[in-house]
Design a protein around this motif. Structure first.
Motif, PDB file in Angstrom:
ATOM      1  N   SER A   1    -116.055  32.041  60.011  1.00 42.05           N
ATOM      2  CA  SER A   1    -116.382  33.465  59.883  1.00 42.05           C
ATOM      3  C   SER A   1    -115.735  34.102  58.659  1.00 42.05           C
ATOM      4  CB  SER A   1    -115.928  34.210  61.143  1.00 42.05           C
ATOM      5  OG  SER A   1    -114.527  34.090  61.326  1.00 42.05           O
TER       6      SER A   1
ATOM      7  N   ASN B   1    -119.936  33.095  63.699  1.00 43.85           N
ATOM      8  CA  ASN B   1    -119.572  33.191  62.289  1.00 43.85           C
ATOM      9  C   ASN B   1    -119.683  34.627  61.769  1.00 43.85           C
ATOM     10  OD1 ASN B   1    -122.317  33.593  62.031  1.00 43.85           O
ATOM     11  ND2 ASN B   1    -122.653  31.953  60.551  1.00 43.85           N
ATOM     12  N   LYS B   2    -119.938  35.549  62.694  1.00 45.31           N
ATOM     13  CA  LYS B   2    -119.952  36.975  62.355  1.00 45.31           C
ATOM     14  C   LYS B   2    -118.704  37.637  62.943  1.00 45.31           C
ATOM     15  CE  LYS B   2    -124.051  36.576  60.502  1.00 45.31           C
ATOM     16  NZ  LYS B   2    -124.219  36.620  59.038  1.00 45.31           N
TER      17      LYS B   2
ATOM     18  N   ASP C   1    -118.139  35.883  56.179  1.00 45.00           N
ATOM     19  CA  ASP C   1    -118.642  37.168  56.671  1.00 45.00           C
ATOM     20  C   ASP C   1    -117.550  38.231  56.610  1.00 45.00           C
ATOM     21  OD1 ASP C   1    -120.758  38.738  58.194  1.00 45.00           O
ATOM     22  OD2 ASP C   1    -119.104  38.822  59.626  1.00 45.00           O
TER      23      ASP C   1
ATOM     24  N   GLU D   1    -117.107  39.362  52.991  1.00 44.67           N
ATOM     25  CA  GLU D   1    -118.218  40.215  52.542  1.00 44.67           C
ATOM     26  C   GLU D   1    -118.076  41.636  53.087  1.00 44.67           C
ATOM     27  OE1 GLU D   1    -123.091  40.460  53.080  1.00 44.67           O
ATOM     28  OE2 GLU D   1    -122.019  38.589  53.493  1.00 44.67           O
ATOM     29  N   LYS D   2    -117.719  41.761  54.364  1.00 48.46           N
ATOM     30  CA  LYS D   2    -117.588  43.088  54.974  1.00 48.46           C
ATOM     31  C   LYS D   2    -116.409  43.861  54.387  1.00 48.46           C
ATOM     32  CE  LYS D   2    -119.907  41.975  59.323  1.00 48.46           C
ATOM     33  NZ  LYS D   2    -119.781  41.687  60.769  1.00 48.46           N
TER      34      LYS D   2
END
Length: 597
Positions: free
Chosen positions: A467, A423-424, A470, A473-474
């Motif tokens: 994912s 999930n990253k 994540d 967010e990034k």
């Protein structure tokens, strides 16, 4: 003959291409396998909690049918320690009932039906979702359970209603009643263990299990040890496995269905793992779906001949291959040889001491704890996903009252840990340095503090709903960090609508912040998804560059687009920004300066 009509019956192709000179090699391999299979099958039947004759029945029918219809020409199907342990756990609450064996044979039928179904709907690749470390953990836990469960037999300590007791309770009972140990039984069991270990040291090809059972029989006959409390196998009928109709009822289905699912899964994992292990040396191509069907038919047919569930045996399959087996006829012949031994030599089997069979099982149980694999998993990381899945499955197998739930626990846990690890989103941030020379440095997303002219954001791997959060967010952390952001998707293998929506939001946010976003390296299989999701409407079509066969082509094109956007005039004498200097070097690229792409 058109063999395509018989692609689900591999035996037809074997018969067509069989040569006379193959028979001798297949027969020698079959005889060697049978020598090992006879004591193993009887011993494994004790693990399952049934009369040893049912182990022989299973060894006959499963080997013949499994070899005829399976994908591997070296895999030998029959009783296995792990499957027998699952059978014992699933049947523990029913063995005292009048219809216990009817339930057992029904469960064999269900296991076969499930496995055939898995093969028919092409679920061969799904078996990959059962983590290798889950199997390592389960087999290690099974080895411990098997060893603990055989202590009462080795010591000849009688336990009332032992078939209905969990192994941990049996072990506790034995430890609190050690004063009831029959030293003659213990001596015979230890003799068998010593003989097996000695045979392995002398020559691995020696049938240690068979020798370890035959020699104690001599002591039984000479010293009448049966009269001194040593329990023997007892009468075994001199007949082939009898046909008997499986009894079907809804309540019976309900009682054994959960156990059947766990056994069918573990049985298939065993069979496929062993087949692939041998095929890595034999170079035979293994069809997982066909092996599913072969294992399923072996169990389905076996259920009508009073057999319990079986699977591919690593020991017998390895012996079969290393003793020169050429075709699947070796597995079929091994079943035939066991049948002949049962018909002509069954009366002698009544003198086999149960403690000696327990000794065979204890040696096998020890081998189930794969110390090499366990050390390898732990060495990678004591608290990584593989290690956690292995230890949880191992202890669940030992401590849970129902082994099928231990299997489900391990499988679900390994999938959850996999999802946690995936999930990253791997995101690489490449930024031109502000020095005189054009260089690119890689940074973490959160380490980008100051605004620069250009950032290259390289996305990798599977972008899916798990994912997407994540990813969002990034990307949000990069919105106001550059005038031009190049989103490189060359190494994105899959992308779903949830992840794509996160990218669309990022594009709109960058535009609202006054920045420009360019997408490069879009793979052809993702082009239609980008178009159908209306992402093209959120970004100028000139800012999307497809992945091309030429190395770095799409990235170079994207940088040229960034050059135009930043008004970098190549060749001008005016001082250029680091980004423009970089773009100029890319424009004159001759093969040395863009390894970061």
């Amino acid at each position: 003959m058109n063999l395509t009509r018989f692609k689900y019956i591999p035996l037809v192709g074997t018969v067509k291409n069989y040569k006379v000179e193959y028979f001798r090699k297949d027969l020698i391999a079959a005889l060697t396998v049978a020598v090992v299979a006879i004591p193993q099958s009887m011993a494994y039947a004790l693990i399952a909690g049934v009369n040893p004759v049912y182990g022989l029945y299973t060894s006959i029918v499963s080997a013949i049918i499994g070899s005829a219809f399976g994908s591997s020409k070296h895999l030998v199907t029959g009783p296995t320690n792990a499957i027998c342990l699952l059978v014992a756990g699933s049947m523990r609450n029913y063995m005292g009932l009048d219809n216990a064996y009817q339930l057992l044979f029904l469960m064999t039928f269900l296991v076969g039906a499930l496995q055939i179904t898995f093969g028919a709907i092409k679920l061969g690749k799904v078996i990959n979702f059962v983590s290798h470390t889950v199997i390592v953990g389960f087999t290690a836990g099974a080895g411990v359970l098997i060893a603990l469960g055989q202590l009462s037999t080795l010591l000849s300590i009688r336990i009332e209603h032992s078939a209905e007791m969990p192994t941990t309770m049996k072990f506790y009972y034995v430890m609190t009643h050690l004063n009831q140990t029959n030293l003659y039984a213990l001596g015979l069991g230890l003799m068998t263990i010593a003989i097996i270990l000695l045979c392995k040291r002398i020559n691995k090809n020696l049938p240690g299990a068979l020798i370890g059972i035959v020699i104690p029989v001599i002591f039984i006959v000479i010293f009448s040890l049966e009269q001194k409390g040593v329990k023997l196998t007892g009468h075994i009928p001199s007949s082939l496995p009898p046909f008997k109709m499986v009894q079907f009822s809804f309540d019976s289905f309900k009682n054994v269905f959960s156990g059947a699912i766990a056994i069918s899964i573990i049985g298939l994992v065993e069979a496929i793992s062993i087949s692939k292990s041998i095929s890595s040396t034999s170079r035979q191509k293994i069809d997982a779906n066909q092996e599913f069907v072969g294992q399923g038919l072996a169990n389905l047919v076996s259920s009508f001949f009073q057999c319990f569930p079986g699977s591919g045996s690593f020991t017998r399959s390895a012996i079969n291959y290393h003793n020169g087996a050429v075709s699947r006829f070796s597995g079929i012949l091994s079943g035939v040889v066991v049948a002949l031994v049962l018909v002509f030599f069954a009366p002698y089997a009544q003198y086999i001491p149960n403690p000696c069979l327990a000794g065979v099982i204890l040696v096998t149980a020890y081998s189930l704890v794969d110390q090499h694999e366990i050390k390898k998993v732990v060495k990678v990381g004591k608290f990584n996903s593989d290690s956690i899945a292995m230890w949880v499955t191992c202890f669940a197998t030992i401590l849970m009252p129902d082994l099928d739930y231990a299997i489900y626990t391990g499988i679900v846990l390994s999938i959850l840990l996999y999802l946690k690890d995936t999930n990253k989103v791997p995101v690489k941030i490449l930024i031109p340095t502000q020095g005189k020379e054009s260089q690119v440095i890689e940074q973490e997303v959160k380490s980008v503090k100051e605004k620069v002219d250009i950032i290259i954001v390289q996305l990798e791997g599977n972008l899916y709903f798990g994912s997407a959060s994540d990813l969002e967010e990034k990307l949000d952390n990069l919105v106001d960090k550059a005038k031009v952001i190049i989103l490189r998707m060359k190494y994105v293998t899959t992308i779903d609508l949830t992840a794509l929506n996160a990218i669309k939001v990022f594009i709109r946010t960058v535009k609202e912040a006054g920045g420009i976003l360019i997408i490069s390296g879009v793979r052809s299989e993702h082009k239609s998804m980008l178009k159908n999701s209306n992402l093209v409407s959120d970004i100028d079509g000139e800012n999307i560059f497809m992945s091309e066969n030429e190395i770095f082509a799409s990235s170079t094109n994207a940088l040229e687009r960034a050059r135009a956007t930043l008004n970098c005039g190549i060749g001008e004498k005016s001082e250029k920004s680091a980004a423009c200097t970089l773009i100029e070097s890319v424009s004159t690229f001759k093969g040395t300066n863009t390894s970061f792409f």
